[in-house]
Design a protein around this motif. Structure first.
Motif, short mmCIF file in Angstrom:
data_model
loop_
_atom_site.label_atom_id
_atom_site.label_comp_id
_atom_site.label_asym_id
_atom_site.label_seq_id
_atom_site.Cartn_x
_atom_site.Cartn_y
_atom_site.Cartn_z
N PRO A 58 -2.14 3.91 -0.52
CA PRO A 58 -0.72 5.07 -0.50
C PRO A 58 -1.20 6.27 -0.85
O PRO A 58 -0.38 7.28 -0.32
CB PRO A 58 0.00 4.13 -1.64
N VAL A 59 -2.38 6.68 -1.55
CA VAL A 59 -2.62 8.03 -1.72
C VAL A 59 -3.06 8.68 -0.43
O VAL A 59 -2.83 9.85 -0.06
CB VAL A 59 -3.80 8.09 -2.73
N ILE A 60 -3.73 7.93 0.41
CA ILE A 60 -4.32 8.41 1.73
C ILE A 60 -3.01 8.70 2.60
O ILE A 60 -2.92 9.79 3.07
CB ILE A 60 -5.19 7.66 2.55
N ASP A 61 -2.12 7.83 2.66
CA ASP A 61 -0.89 7.83 3.05
C ASP A 61 -0.18 9.09 2.93
O ASP A 61 0.44 10.05 3.73
CB ASP A 61 -0.07 6.66 3.10
N LEU A 112 -13.67 -0.46 -4.87
CA LEU A 112 -14.04 0.30 -4.01
C LEU A 112 -13.05 1.28 -3.85
O LEU A 112 -12.04 1.18 -3.96
CB LEU A 112 -14.28 -0.79 -2.73
N LEU A 113 -13.92 2.57 -3.28
CA LEU A 113 -12.82 3.67 -3.11
C LEU A 113 -12.59 3.46 -1.37
O LEU A 113 -13.51 2.89 -0.86
CB LEU A 113 -13.46 4.97 -3.13
N LYS A 114 -11.38 3.86 -0.97
CA LYS A 114 -11.25 3.74 0.43
C LYS A 114 -11.03 4.96 1.14
O LYS A 114 -10.96 6.25 0.44
CB LYS A 114 -9.90 3.21 0.61
N LEU A 147 5.19 22.84 3.95
CA LEU A 147 4.98 22.53 2.72
C LEU A 147 3.94 23.88 1.98
O LEU A 147 3.29 24.37 2.65
CB LEU A 147 3.97 21.52 2.78
N GLN A 148 4.29 24.20 0.85
CA GLN A 148 3.76 25.23 0.28
C GLN A 148 2.81 24.63 -0.93
O GLN A 148 1.78 25.38 -1.47
CB GLN A 148 4.76 26.30 -0.41
N ALA A 149 3.16 23.58 -1.40
CA ALA A 149 2.27 23.20 -2.71
C ALA A 149 1.97 21.52 -2.43
O ALA A 149 2.88 20.64 -2.27
CB ALA A 149 2.99 23.55 -3.87
N PHE A 150 0.85 21.22 -2.60
CA PHE A 150 0.57 19.64 -2.45
C PHE A 150 0.67 19.05 -3.77
O PHE A 150 0.74 19.34 -5.03
CB PHE A 150 -0.69 19.55 -2.11
N LYS A 151 1.45 17.57 -3.68
CA LYS A 151 1.74 16.84 -4.84
C LYS A 151 0.79 15.73 -5.04
O LYS A 151 1.06 15.07 -6.02
CB LYS A 151 3.24 16.28 -4.62
N THR A 152 0.09 15.23 -4.05
CA THR A 152 -0.86 14.23 -4.07
C THR A 152 -1.71 14.25 -5.40
O THR A 152 -2.28 15.42 -5.69
CB THR A 152 -1.86 14.17 -3.13
N MET A 176 -6.61 3.65 -5.63
CA MET A 176 -5.18 3.42 -5.48
C MET A 176 -4.17 4.49 -6.08
O MET A 176 -2.89 4.48 -6.10
CB MET A 176 -4.81 1.99 -6.05
N HIS A 177 -4.74 5.23 -6.81
CA HIS A 177 -3.98 6.29 -7.73
C HIS A 177 -4.30 7.55 -7.47
O HIS A 177 -3.35 8.50 -7.77
CB HIS A 177 -4.55 6.01 -9.17
N ALA A 178 -5.33 8.04 -6.95
CA ALA A 178 -5.74 9.50 -6.51
C ALA A 178 -6.49 9.70 -5.54
O ALA A 178 -7.54 8.90 -5.22
CB ALA A 178 -6.01 10.06 -8.10
N LEU A 179 -6.64 11.00 -5.22
CA LEU A 179 -7.41 11.33 -4.08
C LEU A 179 -8.72 11.95 -4.55
O LEU A 179 -8.74 12.98 -5.59
CB LEU A 179 -6.83 12.63 -3.13
N HIS A 180 -9.91 11.55 -4.14
CA HIS A 180 -11.03 12.18 -4.77
C HIS A 180 -11.74 12.90 -3.78
O HIS A 180 -12.73 14.00 -4.24
CB HIS A 180 -12.30 10.82 -4.96
N LEU A 181 -11.61 12.92 -2.43
CA LEU A 181 -12.53 13.88 -1.41
C LEU A 181 -11.48 14.09 -0.12
O LEU A 181 -10.89 13.19 0.19
CB LEU A 181 -13.93 13.17 -0.90
N LEU A 182 -11.47 15.29 0.28
CA LEU A 182 -10.91 15.57 1.43
C LEU A 182 -11.70 16.62 2.16
O LEU A 182 -11.82 17.66 1.76
CB LEU A 182 -9.25 15.96 1.24
N GLU A 183 -12.66 16.31 3.26
CA GLU A 183 -13.29 17.09 3.87
C GLU A 183 -13.34 17.05 5.24
O GLU A 183 -12.95 15.99 5.87
CB GLU A 183 -15.02 17.01 3.33
N PHE A 184 -13.63 18.24 5.93
CA PHE A 184 -13.92 18.10 7.45
C PHE A 184 -15.13 17.16 7.76
O PHE A 184 -15.95 17.34 7.30
CB PHE A 184 -13.79 19.45 8.12
N PHE A 185 -14.76 16.28 8.71
CA PHE A 185 -15.94 15.42 8.97
C PHE A 185 -17.14 16.05 9.61
O PHE A 185 -18.05 15.26 9.57
CB PHE A 185 -15.15 14.24 10.17
#
Length: 354
Positions: free
Chosen positions: A237-240, A183-185, A254-259, A202-211
């Motif tokens: 941990p990725v969401i954190d 399951l994705l969280k 912060l100028q560049a994201f590392k996630t 647990m390893h990477a971000l799949h989606l980030l959107e305004f609700f």
């Protein structure tokens, strides 16, 4: 020209409309009261001849204005109301609890006020969120391969049909089909310009959107299909990590994201997204320039579609692409957010190069 302070009439209209695009960038001093406010302040609006506009808190103080006690312009923008923060903490402390309006009354809250506040800030009521959170506990059990009845009991549902209905509404699939699947969280992340939904494994971000993006349900469906997985509420941990990085981004540090990211798209779409992350914060480019940088000079419309298909808002900065004439163009999160992000990045860039 994009970042020049608009003229007085434009800003006064924004004050009347409580336009959030200027929050944190423009303040109004009211000469009849001696206070300065955000343009989104809910207080009664002054007459135009009693207003002065400033691009910084320092300018307001230098002109002799004091901060408004109602909109609190010195506080960080986008803070959640205390009732929302308190109840979210309570929910995370007892996610398995079957919450009711009686519980809210027992905690000293008015249920109708809680309902309106949560709908306004998060798009759904607290009790709806609590039900989804309980369903998420059951989904965790399903993902671990447990029996449906065990997952139902872990979620606190007395009725098997009630649990099945909750799962189908949440994920678009039946419990028996989810058993043993990874399951994705998904979790809410507060930002100064609205809550975002982050989806990760647990390893990477799949989606980030305004609700509040209207296309979000369709994007979640596409994500489930692309990953052949399901989505439940929870954290990884990725969401954190992305929440912490967004905090630094909005603070201007912060100028560049590392996630680590997972990109779901065609090779051309991914090539466009790769070009987007090379646009320097505080600068912009046109769709034609974006297509040329990706090696497809004539594919301007295709580049625009790929830009619009981005499911990782801010991290992949599709907001930095504007019209050839310098005007703002479509943005899934709303043009006011695009304007806000560009102004924010321009201010941070100016401070770093000063």
């Amino acid at each position: 020209m994009l970042f020049d302070l608009p003229d007085h009439d434009v800003l006064y209209r924004a004050l009347l409309d409580r336009d959030p695009a200027y929050d944190g960038h423009v303040y109004v001093g009211v000469t009849s009261t001696g206070v300065f406010c955000r343009l989104t302040c809910p207080a009664r609006k002054p007459n135009i001849e009693n207003t002065r506009f400033f691009d910084s808190v320092a300018g307001c103080f230098e002109a002799g204005f004091r901060p408004c006690l109602r909109c609190r312009p010195l506080d960080p923008i986008g803070q959640r109301e205390p009732v929302v923060s308190a109840l979210l903490r309570a929910l995370e402390h007892e996610p398995e609890r079957v919450w009711s309006e009686d519980d809210l009354v027992g905690m000293g809250y008015d249920p109708s006020t809680v309902r309106r506040t949560f709908k306004r800030q998060l798009g759904l009521t607290f009790l709806d969120m609590a039900r989804l959170r309980r369903a998420g506990l059951g989904l965790d059990e399903l993902g671990a391969g447990q029996r449906v009845i065990d997952a139902q009991q872990a979620a606190g549902y007395a009725s098997g049909s009630g649990f099945r209905d909750a799962v189908v509404r949440l994920l678009g699939d039946s419990p028996v089909h989810l058993r043993g699947r990874e399951l994705l969280k998904a979790a809410w992340i507060p930002t100064p310009i609205g809550d975002m939904l982050a989806v990760a494994d647990m390893h990477a971000l799949h989606l980030l959107e305004f609700f509040d993006r209207t296309a979000l349900p369709a994007e979640l469906k596409k994500l489930r299909e692309a990953t052949r997985s399901a989505i439940t509420f929870g954290r990884t941990p990725v969401i954190d990590q992305i929440e912490a990085e967004l905090g630094h981004y909005f603070a201007g540090t912060l100028q560049a994201f590392k996630t680590r990211l997972v990109l779901h798209g065609s090779p051309f779409t991914k090539a466009i997204w790769d070009e987007l992350v090379t646009i320097v914060p505080g600068t912009t480019c046109s769709y034609a320039e974006l297509a040329a940088q990706a090696g497809r000079h004539t594919a301007v419309r295709a580049a625009a579609r790929a830009n619009g298909a981005n499911q990782l808002a801010i991290v992949i900065p599709c907001h930095r692409v504007i019209g050839a004439n310098g005007s703002l163009t479509g943005y899934g999160g709303g043009l006011w957010r695009k304007d806000w992000l560009l102004r924010h990045e321009q201010k941070v860039r100016a401070a770093l190069t000063a």
